[in-house]
Design an enzyme around this catalytic site. Sequence first.
Site, PDB file in Angstrom:
ATOM      1  N   HIS A  85       0.815  -1.219   0.000  1.00 19.45           N
ATOM      2  CA  HIS A  85       0.000   0.000   0.000  1.00 19.45           C
ATOM      3  C   HIS A  85       0.841   1.259   0.000  1.00 19.45           C
ATOM      4  O   HIS A  85       1.931   1.290   0.583  1.00 19.45           O
ATOM      5  CB  HIS A  85      -1.018  -0.006   1.149  1.00 19.45           C
ATOM      6  CG  HIS A  85      -0.425  -0.025   2.535  1.00 19.45           C
ATOM      7  ND1 HIS A  85      -0.183   1.119   3.247  1.00 19.45           N
ATOM      8  CD2 HIS A  85      -0.052  -1.046   3.336  1.00 19.45           C
ATOM      9  CE1 HIS A  85       0.306   0.804   4.436  1.00 19.45           C
ATOM     10  NE2 HIS A  85       0.416  -0.514   4.513  1.00 19.45           N
TER      11      HIS A  85
ATOM     12  N   ASP B 275      -0.467   4.354   0.917  1.00 19.29           N
ATOM     13  CA  ASP B 275      -0.924   5.347   1.904  1.00 19.29           C
ATOM     14  C   ASP B 275      -0.159   5.156   3.211  1.00 19.29           C
ATOM     15  O   ASP B 275       0.371   4.078   3.487  1.00 19.29           O
ATOM     16  CB  ASP B 275      -2.440   5.231   2.149  1.00 19.29           C
ATOM     17  CG  ASP B 275      -2.849   3.870   2.677  1.00 19.29           C
ATOM     18  OD1 ASP B 275      -2.367   2.841   2.144  1.00 19.29           O
ATOM     19  OD2 ASP B 275      -3.643   3.801   3.640  1.00 19.29           O
TER      20      ASP B 275
ATOM     21  N   ASP C 159       6.415   1.042   6.674  1.00 17.44           N
ATOM     22  CA  ASP C 159       4.991   0.717   6.495  1.00 17.44           C
ATOM     23  C   ASP C 159       4.344   1.739   5.573  1.00 17.44           C
ATOM     24  O   ASP C 159       3.833   2.729   6.029  1.00 17.44           O
ATOM     25  CB  ASP C 159       4.311   0.688   7.854  1.00 17.44           C
ATOM     26  CG  ASP C 159       2.838   0.342   7.768  1.00 17.44           C
ATOM     27  OD1 ASP C 159       2.410  -0.183   6.728  1.00 17.44           O
ATOM     28  OD2 ASP C 159       2.110   0.611   8.736  1.00 17.44           O
TER      29      ASP C 159
ATOM     30  N   GLU D 178      -5.136   1.226   2.992  1.00 18.66           N
ATOM     31  CA  GLU D 178      -4.907   0.121   3.926  1.00 18.66           C
ATOM     32  C   GLU D 178      -4.963   0.629   5.358  1.00 18.66           C
ATOM     33  O   GLU D 178      -5.380  -0.074   6.262  1.00 18.66           O
ATOM     34  CB  GLU D 178      -3.549  -0.533   3.644  1.00 18.66           C
ATOM     35  CG  GLU D 178      -3.315  -1.861   4.357  1.00 18.66           C
ATOM     36  CD  GLU D 178      -2.811  -1.737   5.791  1.00 18.66           C
ATOM     37  OE1 GLU D 178      -2.926  -2.710   6.540  1.00 18.66           O
ATOM     38  OE2 GLU D 178      -2.303  -0.656   6.173  1.00 18.66           O
ATOM     39  N   GLU D 179      -4.545   1.871   5.562  1.00 23.71           N
ATOM     40  CA  GLU D 179      -4.497   2.422   6.918  1.00 23.71           C
ATOM     41  C   GLU D 179      -5.864   2.879   7.419  1.00 23.71           C
ATOM     42  O   GLU D 179      -5.986   3.308   8.561  1.00 23.71           O
ATOM     43  CB  GLU D 179      -3.501   3.583   6.990  1.00 23.71           C
ATOM     44  CG  GLU D 179      -2.060   3.197   6.650  1.00 23.71           C
ATOM     45  CD  GLU D 179      -1.433   2.214   7.647  1.00 23.71           C
ATOM     46  OE1 GLU D 179      -2.113   1.799   8.588  1.00 23.71           O
ATOM     47  OE2 GLU D 179      -0.253   1.870   7.456  1.00 23.71           O
TER      48      GLU D 179
ATOM     49  N   ASP E  16       4.293  -6.344   4.097  1.00 22.12           N
ATOM     50  CA  ASP E  16       3.692  -5.324   4.970  1.00 22.12           C
ATOM     51  C   ASP E  16       3.597  -5.806   6.412  1.00 22.12           C
ATOM     52  O   ASP E  16       2.707  -5.408   7.147  1.00 22.12           O
ATOM     53  CB  ASP E  16       2.300  -4.960   4.427  1.00 22.12           C
ATOM     54  CG  ASP E  16       1.701  -3.747   5.134  1.00 22.12           C
ATOM     55  OD1 ASP E  16       2.460  -2.887   5.607  1.00 22.12           O
ATOM     56  OD2 ASP E  16       0.458  -3.684   5.231  1.00 22.12           O
TER      57      ASP E  16
ATOM     58  N   HIS F 242       4.017   3.424  12.309  1.00 20.35           N
ATOM     59  CA  HIS F 242       3.021   4.297  12.944  1.00 20.35           C
ATOM     60  C   HIS F 242       3.595   5.161  14.060  1.00 20.35           C
ATOM     61  O   HIS F 242       2.859   5.862  14.745  1.00 20.35           O
ATOM     62  CB  HIS F 242       1.821   3.499  13.492  1.00 20.35           C
ATOM     63  CG  HIS F 242       1.040   2.802  12.430  1.00 20.35           C
ATOM     64  ND1 HIS F 242      -0.285   2.462  12.572  1.00 20.35           N
ATOM     65  CD2 HIS F 242       1.383   2.375  11.189  1.00 20.35           C
ATOM     66  CE1 HIS F 242      -0.711   1.849  11.474  1.00 20.35           C
ATOM     67  NE2 HIS F 242       0.296   1.780  10.626  1.00 20.35           N
TER      68      HIS F 242
END
Length: 478
Positions: A88, A90, A119, A153-154, A177, A451
């Site tokens: 992903h 995003d 990520d 995805e987030e 991921d 994150h």
Amino acid sequence: MTTINWLEETNKLKDELIATTQDFLRIKSVLDPATAGEGAPFGKGIREALDFALDVCKQAGMTTKDVRGYAAHAEFGQGEELVGILSHVDVVPEGDGWSTPPYAAEIVDGKLVARGAIDDKGPTMAAIFAAKVVLGLGLPLSKRVRFIFGTDEESSWQCVKTYFETEEMPTMGFTPDADFPLIYAEKGLTDLTLSQSYEAFQKLGASAVEQADAKLVSFQSGLRMNMVPDKGTAKLAPQGLDSQAIVERYEKHLEQTGLKGQAEAKDSLVVLHMEGVSVHGMDPKKGVNAGTELLHFLHTLTLDARAAVYVAAADCYLHKQHDGQAIGIAHDDEEMGALTLNTGVLEYEAEGDALFRLNIRYPHSISFEKWSTTLADRFAAAAFDLQVVEHLTPHRVDPNHPLVTTLQKVYTEQTGEEAGIIAIGGATYGRSLDVGVAFGPLFPGRPDSAHQRDEYILVDDLVKATAIYAQAIYELAK
Ligand SMILES: [Zn+2]
């Protein structure tokens, strides 16, 4: 055929890999509804990152297809079967406190630091460069290889849902991921609400309590189903016991149990606060649930009829019940581990709704129907109604499937380490593929900075992962 030194081949592209990854990370691809529009359902930044990835693929000779900006793919090779690589573009918002700007993508002490570094934009670029290595070597392939780039995805996974409505499901594939060596099994995930309306309680016909110590006016604990709540608050209207007596009983309870909390007499009410320890709902026994602990105390009082039902249900079925034993749904699985139950939200209004919101994670060897029916029956006896808020079925690829064994072999050949396969209680992007596993990019023992502030990937790991993905692509598609 001479053996290929994948790391050596990858190193030839190292400078280009790093520079391209840095440029990719400099695009702030955070969900931005304000700039959303036709072809960019999640905003301009994400659209720009998607175009960037597609351009790199096009320049490497792949054909591409955009699915209305929800997702896009890039493909090479030929044959009936399709090997998918799902990642992903995003990222989650950057937050505060970074030591270098989050979208500068600077290299500090061998770390490439940026939001999205691990990520999932770093590994996305690693996988694309892995394909460039395979293409550059001119190796014959008997399958097609397709990169599928997701864009939310987030947040809500609308990207993959929309994509697979019209596009081909890969025969097998992996997502870069999560963690190395390989995640092949993920528990089923369920968020559900058990609620009892005031009317439903009245129909139970519970007889009034003659000599109640107090009436429970309201109760509140927790905000999210997948977290163990660290705060709980009960408001009581004293009846048979006076305020001071309730406060004293609570303080004594705290002293005896070693739990933390406070009690205060306020106007005509007594307010009890409990403090717990919040952890992820995936492993609730590691935390202290402030909600069920406080209800456990309330169960030592004689309360009004409705509160008595609520408190008894909690104390019997939920207090320290991290595996559903008392409910009768405990189930262990040699491979995937035990069913886990987290009581994430507890709410009670004397004349309104009473509810528990649970997060239940279960292995593939117990069926959803079986445990959910048992749970619904238990709580139906107390006039609670079960509603499923979200349900993801367990995801598992047979450990003997060539996808798993091939990736294990590749990992071991390149790292010299045994490639143990992992089952988890969480969810990875791999579950979006019918036959999909998570394969990297985080190597065992490395701290996970996804994150968090100062998110990074070690430059050496970026290169190492690229080499592993290159061999993986070749071995799966040859
Ligand atoms: Zn991710």
